[in-house]
Scaffold this active site. Structure first.
Site, short mmCIF file in Angstrom:
data_model
loop_
_atom_site.label_atom_id
_atom_site.label_comp_id
_atom_site.label_asym_id
_atom_site.label_seq_id
_atom_site.Cartn_x
_atom_site.Cartn_y
_atom_site.Cartn_z
N SER A 122 -1.11 8.05 -44.52
CA SER A 122 0.28 7.90 -44.92
C SER A 122 0.51 6.51 -45.53
O SER A 122 -0.15 6.15 -46.51
CB SER A 122 1.18 8.20 -43.72
OG SER A 122 2.52 8.36 -44.13
N ASP A 177 2.87 19.55 -45.46
CA ASP A 177 3.38 18.22 -45.10
C ASP A 177 4.88 18.13 -45.45
O ASP A 177 5.25 18.22 -46.61
CB ASP A 177 2.60 17.15 -45.88
CG ASP A 177 2.90 15.73 -45.39
OD1 ASP A 177 4.02 15.48 -44.94
OD2 ASP A 177 1.99 14.89 -45.49
N HIS A 211 2.09 16.73 -41.51
CA HIS A 211 1.82 15.31 -41.77
C HIS A 211 0.93 14.76 -40.66
O HIS A 211 1.37 13.99 -39.80
CB HIS A 211 3.14 14.54 -41.87
CG HIS A 211 2.99 13.17 -42.46
ND1 HIS A 211 2.54 12.96 -43.75
CD2 HIS A 211 3.22 11.92 -41.94
CE1 HIS A 211 2.51 11.66 -44.00
NE2 HIS A 211 2.91 11.01 -42.92
#
Length: 232
Positions: A122, A177, A211
């Site tokens: 991320s 995600d 995610h």
């Protein structure tokens, strides 16, 4: 200076997973927003290679605009998570310099830059991409998970002095995600193809993955590290 972590602020606190034999390579892995290096150190331990050292630093705690200015671990400020969101240019560049300081420290202590791989998840993956593409030393590669390229409009010009135009990049993304949509990951992969040798970019997506990471993804990461950082 040799061996003195205090001169590199991020290293003093970083979680390090040592090799089980002579360390001839290093992976610097950067966590996501609000996280710490501990979780990823555990993940790296599960896929570790005996000759590789894994360094998982903790981001500094700063107020994050996206989260109502709450203070939390963050590599740089985030205003939004879309390709058109305003970005913390000064913070991103400062964070990249701090990661480059770790690379320099490893080089002084016997692991040259071309045996160092950057990686992250991320926001950490975003910083690893930006750092590698603006780094003058040639690195071994980048593992970019569920992320994007910061300051993407500044490229390819921002990479003009980079030593990494021919660097292998493994980019992975969950197809479900909800935070960084897979389309943003795909746009990032396309952008990377005009910055580095497009044949060196691998973009993998994982059905059903949100995610986060999954065992199949981590198996791909291990394979990539083994290929780019073989035992010497």
């Amino acid at each position: 200076m040799c061996g003195n972590n205090m001169s590199v602020p991020l290293l003093a606190e970083a979680v390090t997973v040592s090799g089980t034999e002579k360390e001839t390579a290093a992976v610097i892995f950067l966590h996501g927003l609000g996280d710490s290096g501990h979780g990823w150190a555990d993940t790296m331990t599960a896929i570790r290679l005996p000759h590789v050292k894994y360094i998982c630093p903790h981001a500094p705690r700063i107020p994050v605009t996206l989260n109502m200015k709450m203070t939390m671990p963050s590599w740089f400020d985030l205003m939004g998570l879309s390709p058109d969101s305003p970005e913390d240019e000064a913070g991103i560049k400062r964070a990249a310099e701090n990661i480059k300081a770790i690379i320099d420290h490893e080089a002084k202590n016997g692991i040259p830059a071309n045996r160092v791989m950057l990686g992250g998840f991320s926001q950490g993956g975003a910083l690893s991409l930006y750092t590698a593409l603006t780094c003058q030393q040639q690195l071994a590669g980048v593992v970019a998970l569920s992320c994007w390229l910061p300051l993407h409009k500044s490229f390819p010009q921002a990479a003009s002095t980079s030593g990494n135009r021919d660097m292998p990049i493994l980019q992975c993304h969950g197809e479900m995600d909800p935070m960084i949509p897979v389309q943003f990951g795909a746009m990032t992969a396309e952008k990377l193809k005009i910055i580095v040798n497009p044949q060196k970019i691998t973009f993998r997506t994982y059905p059903g993955l949100m995610h986060s990471s999954c065992p199949q993804e981590m198996a791909a990461v291990k394979e990539f590290i083994e290929k780019q950082l073989p035992r010497i």
